[in-house]
Write an enzyme that holds these catalytic residues in place. Structure first.
Site, short mmCIF file in Angstrom:
data_model
loop_
_atom_site.label_atom_id
_atom_site.label_comp_id
_atom_site.label_asym_id
_atom_site.label_seq_id
_atom_site.Cartn_x
_atom_site.Cartn_y
_atom_site.Cartn_z
N ASP A 5 0.89 -1.18 0.00
CA ASP A 5 0.00 0.00 0.00
C ASP A 5 0.92 1.22 0.00
OD1 ASP A 5 -2.24 1.78 0.81
OD2 ASP A 5 -1.19 1.76 2.73
N HIS A 25 -10.78 18.45 -5.42
CA HIS A 25 -9.86 17.33 -5.53
C HIS A 25 -8.84 17.54 -6.65
CE1 HIS A 25 -8.60 12.98 -5.93
NE2 HIS A 25 -8.36 13.27 -4.67
N GLU A 62 0.01 11.19 5.13
CA GLU A 62 -1.35 11.72 5.37
C GLU A 62 -1.35 13.00 6.21
OE1 GLU A 62 -3.82 8.73 3.33
OE2 GLU A 62 -3.90 10.84 3.87
N ASP A 119 -1.60 -0.31 6.13
CA ASP A 119 -1.55 0.46 7.39
C ASP A 119 -2.93 0.68 7.98
OD1 ASP A 119 -2.23 3.81 6.87
OD2 ASP A 119 -2.29 2.34 5.25
N ASP A 170 -0.10 5.11 0.91
CA ASP A 170 -0.27 6.09 2.00
C ASP A 170 -0.29 5.43 3.37
OD1 ASP A 170 -2.21 7.62 -0.38
OD2 ASP A 170 -0.56 8.68 0.58
N ARG A 174 -13.82 11.37 -0.04
CA ARG A 174 -13.65 11.94 1.31
C ARG A 174 -14.21 13.36 1.33
NH1 ARG A 174 -7.92 11.01 2.20
NH2 ARG A 174 -8.68 8.88 2.11
N SER A 234 -4.50 8.63 -6.29
CA SER A 234 -4.63 9.02 -7.70
C SER A 234 -3.31 8.87 -8.43
CB SER A 234 -5.08 10.49 -7.79
OG SER A 234 -6.20 10.68 -6.94
#
Ligand code: XBP
Ligand code: MG
Length: 274
Positions: free
Chosen positions: A18, A88, A27, A186, A20, A65, A131
């Site tokens: 993964d 975004h 983050e 995570d 992030d 989000r 993205s």
């Protein structure tokens, strides 16, 4: 039909990282800052502090989000979609610049693990709900282009984590045997996505990881040094380091799943990048 595939000699073919919160510490001081810059760019007073953003992270995908946040604070759903898109796009451009400039650091210890796996011939992949506009420059900044065989991002599937679609897409595209693949994640979203796709999962905690990751095959406090086992199986962590042997202890612990013949999640999906 469920079959249990684990045995001590289950071969480790691949590891899927993964992004992030796992490969990078992105983050709190990355995405969150970029979202706030997007609010400011449109003259909006909204700002997400670290606590609020940690709660919003339960929604995977930055655009969704934003839409969720805007709807919750009273923006009409149709307007929340349009405004969320605009915000975004600005946020993604801002975070892309941060990623390309080296402002988004690797998680401590992850480069050593990636090199350790590469030296042992383990195939490496990335699956993220992020993205591609920023994922690609971020990976290019930190790794050789050949490091990850395939990178699956938010544009490759319709349903994001915690749905298994992105992992199933990778398994199908790279012709992997899920019982010989370990996911490194995570978050609960990522853990659930990986396990539903039939992968064992190692969760590496970070400041935003919630308490709802206890069902992972293994949870550790970091990649090391000085990391420790937190829950799950008793895996080796020599000198407080996550190594290939830590990951080999996790492989094959998930019940094998029979992949649906023509799943709906393939509709509308585009080819994996790379
Ligand atoms: C974490 C996410 C992403 C990022 C924001 O992805 O949920 O949405 O928070 O990136 P990962 P975007 O699966 O790598 O943990 O704004 O591009 O969605
Ligand atoms: Mg993550």
């Amino acid at each position: 039909m469920l079959m249990y595939g684990h045995s001590s000699e289950t071969r480790l073919d691949a590891v899927v990282f993964d992004v992030d919160g796992t490969l990078v510490d992105s983050e709190r001081h990355g995405h969150r800052v970029a979202f706030n810059d997007a609010f400011a760019a449109l003259g909006m007073a909204d700002r997400w502090d670290e606590t609020h953003y940690g709660e919003l992270l339960r929604v995977a995908g930055g655009r969704r989000r934003l839409e969720t946040y805007l709807t919750r604070r009273g923006v009409a759903p149709a307007e929340a979609v349009v405004l969320g898109e605009r915000l975004h796009r600005i946020k993604t451009a801002r975070f892309r610049d941060m990623a390309a400039s080296g402002a988004v650091p690797l998680t401590p210890g992850v480069r050593r693990l990636v090199s350790n796996l590469q030296r042992n011939g383990v195939r490496l992949f990335v699956v993220t709900t992020g993205s591609p506009e920023w994922v690609e420059p971020l990976l290019a900044h930190h790794f050789r282009r050949s490091t990850f065989e395939r990178v699956v991002t938010s544009v490759d599937v319709t349903r994001l984590k915690p749905e298994p679609d992105a992992y199933l897409h990778l398994i199908r595209e790279a012709r992997l045997d899920a019982s010989r693949v370990v996911a490194v994640e995570d978050s609960a979203n990522g853990l659930d996505a990986a396990q539903q796709a039939g992968l064992s999962c190692l969760v590496v905690r970070n400041e935003y990881t919630g308490s709802d990751v206890g069902h992972a095959e293994l949870v550790v406090t970091g990649f090391g040094p000085h990391a420790r086992l937190e829950s799950g199986i008793d895996a080796p962590m020599p000198h407080g380091l996550v190594t290939i042997d830590t990951i080999k202890a996790v492989v094959g612990l998930r019940p094998r799943i029979e992949e649906p013949t023509r799943p709906g999640w393939l509709r509308g999906s585009r080819r994996s990048r790379r």
